[in-house]
Write a protein that holds these residues in place. Structure first.
Motif, PDB file in Angstrom:
ATOM      1  N   PHE A 151       0.823  -1.211   0.000  1.00 30.68           N
ATOM      2  CA  PHE A 151       0.000   0.000   0.000  1.00 30.68           C
ATOM      3  C   PHE A 151       0.864   1.271   0.000  1.00 30.68           C
ATOM      4  CE2 PHE A 151      -4.666  -0.368   0.838  1.00 30.68           C
ATOM      5  CZ  PHE A 151      -4.774  -1.726   0.602  1.00 30.68           C
ATOM      6  N   GLY A 152       2.180   1.072   0.008  1.00 27.58           N
ATOM      7  CA  GLY A 152       3.075   2.237   0.027  1.00 27.58           C
ATOM      8  C   GLY A 152       3.258   2.796   1.422  1.00 27.58           C
ATOM      9  N   MET A 153       3.039   1.953   2.436  1.00 26.39           N
ATOM     10  CA  MET A 153       3.206   2.427   3.812  1.00 26.39           C
ATOM     11  C   MET A 153       4.640   2.157   4.273  1.00 26.39           C
ATOM     12  SD  MET A 153      -0.352   1.047   5.519  1.00 26.39           S
ATOM     13  CE  MET A 153      -0.508   2.300   6.786  1.00 26.39           C
ATOM     14  N   LYS A 154       5.087   2.944   5.236  1.00 26.84           N
ATOM     15  CA  LYS A 154       6.330   2.623   5.938  1.00 26.84           C
ATOM     16  C   LYS A 154       5.935   1.577   6.984  1.00 26.84           C
ATOM     17  CE  LYS A 154       9.677   4.589   9.069  1.00 26.84           C
ATOM     18  NZ  LYS A 154       9.999   5.657   9.991  1.00 26.84           N
ATOM     19  N   VAL A 155       6.692   0.474   7.056  1.00 24.20           N
ATOM     20  CA  VAL A 155       6.285  -0.590   7.979  1.00 24.20           C
ATOM     21  C   VAL A 155       7.309  -0.734   9.104  1.00 24.20           C
ATOM     22  CG1 VAL A 155       5.539  -2.988   8.201  1.00 24.20           C
ATOM     23  CG2 VAL A 155       5.222  -1.796   6.017  1.00 24.20           C
ATOM     24  N   ILE A 156       6.825  -0.577  10.342  1.00 29.03           N
ATOM     25  CA  ILE A 156       7.657  -0.834  11.514  1.00 29.03           C
ATOM     26  C   ILE A 156       7.027  -1.994  12.292  1.00 29.03           C
ATOM     27  CG2 ILE A 156       8.497   1.535  11.660  1.00 29.03           C
ATOM     28  CD1 ILE A 156       6.531   2.055  13.923  1.00 29.03           C
ATOM     29  N   ALA A 157       7.828  -2.636  13.150  1.00 33.81           N
ATOM     30  CA  ALA A 157       7.284  -3.809  13.839  1.00 33.81           C
ATOM     31  C   ALA A 157       7.940  -3.987  15.190  1.00 33.81           C
ATOM     32  CB  ALA A 157       7.515  -5.060  12.993  1.00 33.81           C
ATOM     33  N   TYR A 158       7.191  -4.675  16.068  1.00 30.04           N
ATOM     34  CA  TYR A 158       7.745  -5.085  17.352  1.00 30.04           C
ATOM     35  C   TYR A 158       7.576  -6.592  17.506  1.00 30.04           C
ATOM     36  CZ  TYR A 158       8.379  -6.123  22.216  1.00 30.04           C
ATOM     37  OH  TYR A 158       8.816  -6.711  23.371  1.00 30.04           O
ATOM     38  N   ASP A 159       8.647  -7.290  17.806  1.00 30.54           N
ATOM     39  CA  ASP A 159       8.629  -8.731  18.070  1.00 30.54           C
ATOM     40  C   ASP A 159       9.943  -9.047  18.771  1.00 30.54           C
ATOM     41  OD1 ASP A 159       8.651 -11.632  17.831  1.00 30.54           O
ATOM     42  OD2 ASP A 159       7.228 -11.432  16.188  1.00 30.54           O
ATOM     43  N   GLN A 160       9.939 -10.072  19.614  1.00 32.71           N
ATOM     44  CA  GLN A 160      11.210 -10.473  20.253  1.00 32.71           C
ATOM     45  C   GLN A 160      12.169 -11.046  19.228  1.00 32.71           C
ATOM     46  OE1 GLN A 160       8.181 -11.499  21.312  1.00 32.71           O
ATOM     47  NE2 GLN A 160       8.135 -11.902  23.513  1.00 32.71           N
ATOM     48  N   TYR A 161      11.572 -11.638  18.161  1.00 31.78           N
ATOM     49  CA  TYR A 161      12.394 -12.254  17.117  1.00 31.78           C
ATOM     50  C   TYR A 161      12.171 -11.500  15.818  1.00 31.78           C
ATOM     51  CZ  TYR A 161      12.211 -15.917  20.598  1.00 31.78           C
ATOM     52  OH  TYR A 161      12.287 -16.605  21.787  1.00 31.78           O
ATOM     53  N   GLN A 162      13.265 -11.143  15.148  1.00 28.31           N
ATOM     54  CA  GLN A 162      13.124 -10.436  13.878  1.00 28.31           C
ATOM     55  C   GLN A 162      12.948 -11.457  12.767  1.00 28.31           C
ATOM     56  OE1 GLN A 162      15.901  -7.311  13.203  1.00 28.31           O
ATOM     57  NE2 GLN A 162      15.603  -6.438  15.229  1.00 28.31           N
ATOM     58  N   ASN A 163      11.990 -11.206  11.897  1.00 27.77           N
ATOM     59  CA  ASN A 163      11.719 -12.114  10.782  1.00 27.77           C
ATOM     60  C   ASN A 163      12.640 -11.730   9.615  1.00 27.77           C
ATOM     61  OD1 ASN A 163      10.619 -13.387   8.513  1.00 27.77           O
ATOM     62  ND2 ASN A 163       8.550 -13.365   9.381  1.00 27.77           N
ATOM     63  N   PRO A 164      13.616 -12.595   9.272  1.00 25.31           N
ATOM     64  CA  PRO A 164      14.626 -12.203   8.274  1.00 25.31           C
ATOM     65  C   PRO A 164      14.046 -11.996   6.875  1.00 25.31           C
ATOM     66  CG  PRO A 164      14.891 -14.516   8.937  1.00 25.31           C
ATOM     67  CD  PRO A 164      13.812 -13.945   9.799  1.00 25.31           C
ATOM     68  N   SER A 165      12.832 -12.509   6.626  1.00 20.10           N
ATOM     69  CA  SER A 165      12.258 -12.330   5.271  1.00 20.10           C
ATOM     70  C   SER A 165      11.709 -10.916   5.081  1.00 20.10           C
ATOM     71  CB  SER A 165      11.151 -13.366   5.027  1.00 20.10           C
ATOM     72  OG  SER A 165      10.022 -13.055   5.815  1.00 20.10           O
ATOM     73  N   LEU A 166      11.609 -10.144   6.174  1.00 17.77           N
ATOM     74  CA  LEU A 166      10.975  -8.821   6.065  1.00 17.77           C
ATOM     75  C   LEU A 166      12.041  -7.721   6.013  1.00 17.77           C
ATOM     76  CD1 LEU A 166       8.085  -9.327   8.666  1.00 17.77           C
ATOM     77  CD2 LEU A 166       7.975  -9.589   6.175  1.00 17.77           C
ATOM     78  N   ASP A 167      12.776  -7.660   4.900  1.00 14.50           N
ATOM     79  CA  ASP A 167      13.892  -6.709   4.831  1.00 14.50           C
ATOM     80  C   ASP A 167      13.426  -5.263   4.691  1.00 14.50           C
ATOM     81  OD1 ASP A 167      12.936  -6.968   2.307  1.00 14.50           O
ATOM     82  OD2 ASP A 167      14.836  -7.557   1.350  1.00 14.50           O
ATOM     83  N   PHE A 168      12.138  -5.054   4.428  1.00 15.21           N
ATOM     84  CA  PHE A 168      11.609  -3.683   4.296  1.00 15.21           C
ATOM     85  C   PHE A 168      11.045  -3.162   5.629  1.00 15.21           C
ATOM     86  CE2 PHE A 168       8.459  -6.861   3.249  1.00 15.21           C
ATOM     87  CZ  PHE A 168       7.381  -6.494   4.030  1.00 15.21           C
ATOM     88  N   VAL A 169      11.111  -3.994   6.667  1.00 12.78           N
ATOM     89  CA  VAL A 169      10.526  -3.631   7.962  1.00 12.78           C
ATOM     90  C   VAL A 169      11.614  -3.123   8.904  1.00 12.78           C
ATOM     91  CG1 VAL A 169       9.451  -4.602  10.043  1.00 12.78           C
ATOM     92  CG2 VAL A 169       8.596  -5.243   7.784  1.00 12.78           C
ATOM     93  N   THR A 170      11.300  -2.053   9.647  1.00  6.99           N
ATOM     94  CA  THR A 170      12.209  -1.583  10.687  1.00  6.99           C
ATOM     95  C   THR A 170      11.677  -2.047  12.036  1.00  6.99           C
ATOM     96  OG1 THR A 170      12.568   0.403   9.359  1.00  6.99           O
ATOM     97  CG2 THR A 170      13.320   0.482  11.654  1.00  6.99           C
ATOM     98  N   TYR A 171      12.488  -2.814  12.757  1.00  4.51           N
ATOM     99  CA  TYR A 171      12.071  -3.243  14.099  1.00  4.51           C
ATOM    100  C   TYR A 171      12.343  -2.140  15.106  1.00  4.51           C
ATOM    101  CZ  TYR A 171      10.888  -7.947  12.657  1.00  4.51           C
ATOM    102  OH  TYR A 171      10.273  -9.020  12.072  1.00  4.51           O
ATOM    103  N   VAL A 172      11.367  -1.887  15.970  1.00  4.23           N
ATOM    104  CA  VAL A 172      11.468  -0.815  16.965  1.00  4.23           C
ATOM    105  C   VAL A 172      10.999  -1.377  18.318  1.00  4.23           C
ATOM    106  CG1 VAL A 172      11.090   1.046  15.292  1.00  4.23           C
ATOM    107  CG2 VAL A 172       9.112  -0.024  16.418  1.00  4.23           C
ATOM    108  N   THR A 173      11.110  -0.580  19.362  1.00  2.40           N
ATOM    109  CA  THR A 173      10.556  -1.010  20.653  1.00  2.40           C
ATOM    110  C   THR A 173       9.040  -0.838  20.602  1.00  2.40           C
ATOM    111  OG1 THR A 173      10.646   1.192  21.598  1.00  2.40           O
ATOM    112  CG2 THR A 173      12.627  -0.169  21.853  1.00  2.40           C
ATOM    113  N   MET A 174       8.351  -1.458  21.548  1.00  3.05           N
ATOM    114  CA  MET A 174       6.890  -1.332  21.594  1.00  3.05           C
ATOM    115  C   MET A 174       6.483   0.133  21.790  1.00  3.05           C
ATOM    116  SD  MET A 174       4.161  -3.134  21.309  1.00  3.05           S
ATOM    117  CE  MET A 174       2.413  -2.835  21.557  1.00  3.05           C
ATOM    118  N   ASP A 175       7.206   0.842  22.643  1.00  2.00           N
ATOM    119  CA  ASP A 175       6.870   2.255  22.875  1.00  2.00           C
ATOM    120  C   ASP A 175       7.043   3.073  21.593  1.00  2.00           C
ATOM    121  OD1 ASP A 175       6.097   1.893  25.423  1.00  2.00           O
ATOM    122  OD2 ASP A 175       7.806   2.896  26.373  1.00  2.00           O
TER     123      ASP A 175
END
Ligand code: NAI
Length: 329
Positions: free
Chosen positions: A168-192
């Protein structure tokens, strides 16, 4: 011939299982409308296996009756098994097999459908246009394009939702204890950070002691004003009273819920003739920016086909006395 008594059978279950049975000539299924529980377990006398769903009570008493009735296999046609007394089944020598994953895209697509419907007020537009009312008041939505999607839990379903949001053309951020290596377009951040930055928050983590009431007054306060919240995971992730408080305080521009705390009595039942005692669902439905569906994220042809295929393959693992990765232990 392996005989299965299939509890809590709906017409769509029969359709998908009967279609799949053509590939499993060694299996016979009889369908029952009743749920599996202590009062219905004895009906399984004479059957090798029972097939049950997420809402059945497969606790200690039920398992004991199944054991006494000669049942050696419990086929859960769902991923969850918190309603099964596994220790008791093991002690009775009953095998329990489940369907761990069937179609992550089915649930993720439904999550996006809820986000879009609640954001663009599709539920209101549908009713309004049917009444020949073509006005637009109250229908104003927001673009998703170039906004930030926050995905909580990037397992199978969360990853599928992340890909949809990316599309959809969104910037995607995520929170998880484990980073999913297939999601190279996702930035992992803290829950806050996720709470503070996201325009759309979609929940895809399991319900555990740690995630119970993850969304509460405290976390809602950390969210952006006008955020969109979607929950297709488990009702217990969201503290409903705090959500209602947040909606009343205009914190959310839209909320989409496929699951909610009070759903147990409602799910998959037609209660349209009843006067409902509880008011929480009714209160949520009274808000113009809330869309609720009935735990139907999984409900696509592809997912049902995968559920019946895996369940019958699980039954064959029992017939052939083979180990299975779908065994619940
Ligand atoms: P999964 O096991 O593939 O992924 C779950 C992810 O959540 C994992 O990456 C895990 O590390 C992460 N996680 C665990 N605790 C977390 C926490 N405290 N914070 C953030 N992330 C955390 O599970 P899958 O298949 O993606 O399913 C997710 C949930 O979707 C299920 O637990 C289930 O409740 C729900 N579901 C809903 C359906 C529906 O019809 N609405 C159908 C199927 C599943």
């Amino acid at each position: 011939m392996l005989k299965i008594l299939f509890y809590d059978a709906k017409s769509y279950d029969k359709d998908s299982f009967n279609r799949e049975l053509a590939n499993f000539p060694e299996i016979q299924i009889d369908y029952l409308k009743s749920e599996l529980g202590p009062s219905t377990a004895k009906l399984a006398k004479g059957y090798d296996a029972v097939c049950a769903f997420v809402s059945c009570d497969v606790g200690t008493e039920t398992v004991e009756i199944l054991h006494q009735s000669g049942v050696g296999l419990i086929l859960m046609r769902c991923a969850g098994f918190n309603n099964v007394d596994i220790e008791k089944a093991k002690a009775c020598g009953i095998r329990v097999l489940r369907v761990p994953g069937y179609s992550p895209e089915a649930v993720a697509e439904h999550a996006m459908a809820l986000a879009l419907a609640a954001n663009r007020k599709i539920h209101k537009a549908y009713v309004r246009v049917r009444e020949n009312d073509f006005s637009l008041g109250g229908m104003l939505g927001r673009n998703f394009y170039q906004k930030t999607a926050g995905i909580v839990g990037t397992g199978k379903i969360g990853a599928a939702m992340a890909r949809i949001c990316h599309g959809f053309g969104m910037k995607v951020i995520a929170y998880d204890q484990y980073q999913n290596p297939s999601l190279d377009f996702v930035t992992y951040v803290t829950m806050d950070e996720l709470l503070a930055q996201s325009d759309l928050i979609s929940l895809h983590c399991p319900l555990t002691d740690e995630t119970y009431h993850l969304i509460s007054r405290e976390t809602i306060q950390k969210m952006k004003d006008g955020v969109i919240l979607v929950n297709t995971s488990r009702g217990g992730l969201v503290k409903t009273d705090d959500l209602i408080e947040g909606i009343r305080a205009r914190k959310f521009s839209a909320v989409g819920l496929d699951v909610y705390e009070e759903e147990k009595k409602n799910v998959f039942e037609d209660r349209s003739d009843e006067i409902l005692e509880s008011s929480v669902t009714a209160r949520l439905l009274s808000f113009p920016n809330v869309v609720i569906t009935s735990h139907q994220g999984f409900f696509t042809q592809e997912a049902l086909a995968a559920i019946s295929q895996t369940t019958l393959s699980n039954a064959m693992a029992y017939v052939n006395k083979e180990a299975s990765v779908n065994e619940v232990e």
